[in-house]
Motif scaffolding. Structure first.
Motif, PDB file in Angstrom:
ATOM      1  N   VAL A 193      78.785  32.845  46.816  1.00  0.00           N
ATOM      2  CA  VAL A 193      77.754  33.780  47.262  1.00  0.00           C
ATOM      3  C   VAL A 193      78.045  34.163  48.710  1.00  0.00           C
ATOM      4  CG1 VAL A 193      76.185  31.905  47.962  1.00  0.00           C
ATOM      5  CG2 VAL A 193      75.272  34.187  47.504  1.00  0.00           C
ATOM      6  N   LEU A 207      76.434  28.895  44.886  1.00  0.00           N
ATOM      7  CA  LEU A 207      75.208  28.669  44.129  1.00  0.00           C
ATOM      8  C   LEU A 207      75.535  27.680  43.025  1.00  0.00           C
ATOM      9  CD1 LEU A 207      73.461  32.140  43.659  1.00  0.00           C
ATOM     10  CD2 LEU A 207      72.491  30.101  44.731  1.00  0.00           C
ATOM     11  N   TYR A 231      74.355  25.382  39.829  1.00  0.00           N
ATOM     12  CA  TYR A 231      73.361  25.225  38.771  1.00  0.00           C
ATOM     13  C   TYR A 231      73.363  23.760  38.338  1.00  0.00           C
ATOM     14  CZ  TYR A 231      73.568  30.268  38.875  1.00  0.00           C
ATOM     15  OH  TYR A 231      73.523  31.574  39.296  1.00  0.00           O
ATOM     16  N   LYS A 257      68.532  25.301  40.688  1.00  0.00           N
ATOM     17  CA  LYS A 257      69.598  26.089  41.320  1.00  0.00           C
ATOM     18  C   LYS A 257      69.563  25.851  42.828  1.00  0.00           C
ATOM     19  CE  LYS A 257      68.986  30.535  41.343  1.00  0.00           C
ATOM     20  NZ  LYS A 257      68.896  31.949  40.901  1.00  0.00           N
ATOM     21  N   ILE A 312      71.706  26.212  46.779  1.00  0.00           N
ATOM     22  CA  ILE A 312      72.768  26.858  47.541  1.00  0.00           C
ATOM     23  C   ILE A 312      73.359  25.832  48.499  1.00  0.00           C
ATOM     24  CG2 ILE A 312      71.165  27.780  49.281  1.00  0.00           C
ATOM     25  CD1 ILE A 312      73.100  30.198  49.518  1.00  0.00           C
ATOM     26  N   ALA A 344      65.476  32.283  49.716  1.00  0.00           N
ATOM     27  CA  ALA A 344      65.708  31.282  48.674  1.00  0.00           C
ATOM     28  C   ALA A 344      64.496  31.152  47.755  1.00  0.00           C
ATOM     29  CB  ALA A 344      66.043  29.937  49.315  1.00  0.00           C
ATOM     30  N   ILE A 379      65.672  29.758  44.255  1.00  0.00           N
ATOM     31  CA  ILE A 379      66.626  28.722  44.657  1.00  0.00           C
ATOM     32  C   ILE A 379      65.844  27.490  45.087  1.00  0.00           C
ATOM     33  CG2 ILE A 379      68.405  28.106  46.344  1.00  0.00           C
ATOM     34  CD1 ILE A 379      69.172  31.105  46.368  1.00  0.00           C
TER      35      ILE A 379
END
Length: 353
Positions: free
Chosen positions: A51, A69, A71, A78, A80, A107, A112
């Motif tokens: 990202v 990012l 998962y 999720k 970052i 976020a 996120i």
């Protein structure tokens, strides 16, 4: 135009851009080598996606950040992960903190669950004081190749360099598959030696989401450069992986055998890098860092022996930002109070969170 902190937070727009657009003006910013697209792409996979973020004020880019990012399933959601903090053009603490605040809002809006930012090769010593972030401190050891002062090497360091040269060792460079394969072979021997010497286990893939596949991608991108040491019979005894870009060198890995340890080869390699890259006009050689955890004392002593200066750096993390992951925040808060160790139950808990 100057803004105060409250004005800045409302004016900053976080924009996801493609790699080409993000890269186009990167050199205008003081950026970590670990924010470079080559690095981010090297650790990416199906569940770990690169990202690239620009931070804008009045359509002008004032900061840049890259990461992955991740998962992590239903439990962690999720997240970052960035290997260094945002890159700015100048050290501006008000702007730096406001960028973090804008990132936090971004976020939450994007679903996120958590933000984690490291400080590898960070080009500033600013700390994040934005609400919602927790500081993480670590150290790196940097040899200034353009300083006014003459570098000081310890007697032991110089003795080892001489010993290696007398053994007929020499340093060569090649990103060939043969040298890369030898690196992987030697890393296991290095792990065993470090465990015996420092009493703690050594994971060569110490960076988050880093593995053998990452190294293959890094070398292929040419951001990663391999150097190796041979004896008089051209047998390889040591392989080193560096990041080399924009007149900067960051030492990532060294795989060694018994010949290397017995003949002071690592000191010769570092001496070679310092001399070579000084002549080529590089800014600095960064042989890596640590967190101050178990097993770092001997490593720190060695890095100081080559004239490296210890630099304190600061990254930051958040708690979980959205539900249901926010229910895990008591565990995160507990983890921050636990002793700095990777061993036993405490180590297991820290790895989980």
């Amino acid at each position: 135009m100057e803004y105060n902190r409250e004005q800045l937070s409302g004016k900053i727009i976080v924009k996801v851009v493609d790699e080409g657009q993000w890269r186009s003006d990167l050199k205008a910013f003081s950026y970590s080598l670990f924010l470079s697209p080559e690095w981010v792409n090297s650790v990416s996979s199906n569940l770990i996606r690169p990202v690239f973020l620009n931070f804008l004020i009045d359509d002008a880019t004032v900061a840049k950040l890259s990461g992955v990012l991740v998962y992590s399933g239903k439990i962690k959601g999720k997240q970052i992960y960035c290997y260094a903090s945002p890159a700015l053009k100048t050290q501006d603490e008000a702007l730096y903190n406001s960028i973090h605040t804008a990132l936090l809002k971004f976020a939450k809006k994007e679903g996120i669950a958590r933000i984690v930012m490291g400080s590898y090769d960070q080009q500033h010593n600013m700390e994040c004081n934005a609400p919602g972030f927790f500081k993480t401190r670590r150290f790196e050891y940097v040899v200034n190749l353009k300083g006014d002062k003459e570098l000081h090497f310890s007697k032991g360091f110089k003795k080892n360099v001489k010993k290696a040269l007398n053994a007929g060792a020499k340093v060569l460079s090649s990103n060939s598959p043969v040298v890369l394969g030898k690196l992987f072979e030697l890393l296991e021997n290095t792990r065993q030696v470090r465990f015996q010497k420092y009493g703690t286990d050594y994971n060569p893939f110490y960076l988050q989401y880093w593995n053998k596949e990452s190294i293959l991608h890094l070398v292929k991108s040419k951001l990663g450069v391999l150097h190796y040491v041979v004896d008089e019979n051209d047998e390889i005894h040591c392989v080193v992986l560096n990041i080399e870009q924009d007149e900067r060198i960051y030492g990532l890995l060294m795989g060694s055998d018994d010949f290397t340890y017995q003949n002071g080869i690592s000191s010769m390699v570092d001496s070679f890098f310092i001399e070579k890259f000084s002549k080529e006009g590089f800014q600095y050689y960064n042989p890596g860092g640590g967190t101050g955890d178990d097993g770092n004392a001997g490593i720190e002593k060695y890095k100081r022996s080559m004239g490296a200066e210890k630099i304190e750096l600061s990254g930051s993390t958040t708690n979980f930002l959205i539900y249901p992951q926010k229910f895990l925040n008591p565990l995160l808060n507990l983890g921050r109070k636990l002793p700095a160790t990777d061993k036993g139950v405490i180590g297991f808990l820290k790895r989980f969170i």
